[in-house]
Scaffold this active site. Structure first.
Site, short mmCIF file in Angstrom:
data_model
loop_
_atom_site.label_atom_id
_atom_site.label_comp_id
_atom_site.label_asym_id
_atom_site.label_seq_id
_atom_site.Cartn_x
_atom_site.Cartn_y
_atom_site.Cartn_z
N ARG A 220 0.86 -1.18 0.00
CA ARG A 220 0.00 0.00 0.00
C ARG A 220 0.89 1.23 0.00
NH1 ARG A 220 -3.01 -3.29 -1.25
NH2 ARG A 220 -5.16 -3.71 -0.58
N GLU A 249 -4.91 7.19 -5.58
CA GLU A 249 -5.12 6.36 -6.77
C GLU A 249 -6.48 6.67 -7.39
OE1 GLU A 249 -4.56 2.28 -5.72
OE2 GLU A 249 -2.48 2.55 -5.10
N HIS A 268 -1.20 -0.14 -9.80
CA HIS A 268 -1.84 -1.01 -8.80
C HIS A 268 -2.48 -2.22 -9.49
CE1 HIS A 268 -3.85 -1.09 -4.57
NE2 HIS A 268 -3.43 -2.28 -4.96
#
Length: 301
Positions: A220, A249, A268
């Protein structure tokens, strides 16, 4: 008719991976991320992809029709599950595949060590052999967090002939975090985001790393201090970084990481695989069908 919202389906693949028609519901797919939730007020069911859209108490209170919130995986730090329970909203999860993020971690490590993106761009531009690779065999891999994913990454490191060392806040070991950072040629992070792990790698920790070492984060974003990382990259304090996760994000178009030197950046995608998506979306349909029958499955709250 039940109204179902599928959020943040960036690749528009939710319908391909599961039979949503079996629900007899109105299913609406949102392929673009939205920071607001005004468009969700009329939905009975929402499917959230990972932590892409947060659902704290104040947001849940603004969704009067919501009765079922499905998240991929069996945990989601961006959902206030206790508030959902108090508001009468069932939160259900899905299964997942266990190897996807470990595979991407090694993709980033290899891309950094062998300068694959730069060499690919060079060949396409008519060039040839611009870099000297960083051989992994005999080097030290430092794994921060030796849970399921960290263990998989460590085993692959051993297969490459690396000396693997590990540390976490929960491990009973004589090795300290500072020692791991100082000894490692590659540092890879595999811990959950929590108040204890937020900012786990900051300026002080980056200063302990070798100037020839690489940092990889597929866990993360907030576990690594972005400002400190940008400074370390700009100053040549570390050799480079492979990053799949970010504080914000999707990553803003003008974010300085996009132009940071010696980096390999992915959006991601650690969990974005065919097997993983099939499990996520098929389990989500199963969760919703069970809820429609009054027999909810995989309830988190």
């Amino acid at each position: 008719m039940t109204r179902v919202a599928i959020l943040d389906d960036y690749q528009d693949v939710a319908r391909r991976f599961a039979d949503w028609d079996r629900l007899g519901a109105e299913v609406v797919v949102f392929t673009e991320h939205r920071d607001d939730i005004d468009h969700l007020e009329s939905f009975d069911v929402i499917m959230a992809m990972r932590e892409r859209t947060p659902f704290p108490r104040e947001r849940l209170e603004r969704l009067p029709n919501l009765k079922l919130l499905v998240t991929t995986g069996m945990g989601n730090a961006a959902i206030d599950t206790e508030a959902a329970r108090e508001l009468g909203i069932t939160v259900a999860g899905t299964g997942g595949t266990p190897t996807h993020t470990a595979e991407l971690t090694w993709g980033l490590i290899l891309a950094l060590a062998r300068q694959i993106p730069r060499e690919d761009a060079g060949v396409r531009a008519g060039g040839w052999q611009q870099t000297v690779g960083f051989e992994l065999a005999g080097r030290t891999l430092g794994v921060i967090g030796l849970g399921r994913l960290g263990t998989q990454v460590a085993r692959i490191g051993e297969a490459f002939g690396m000396d693997v060392i590990a540390w976490s806040q929960n491990m009973d070991t004589a090795l300290t975090k500072a020692e791991l950072l100082g000894r490692s040629d590659v540092v890879t992070i595999h811990v959950r985001l929590s108040e204890r792990s937020r900012g786990l790698i900051g300026a002080e920790e980056l200063a302990l790393m070798k100037p020839t070492a690489y940092l990889v984060n597929t866990s993360r974003g907030p576990i690594v201090d972005e400002g400190a990382l940008l400074a370390a990259l700009a100053n040549g304090q570390i050799a480079g970084a492979g990053i799949d996760v970010y504080d914000t994000e999707p990553l803003p178009a003008d974010h300085p990481l996009r132009s940071a030197p010696n980096t390999v950046l992915t959006p991601h995608i650690g969990y974005v695989t065919d097997a993983s998506y099939a499990r996520f979306f098929q389990d989500a349909v199963e969760d919703i069908a069970a809820w429609q029958r009054g027999e909810p499955l995989r309830v988190i709250n």
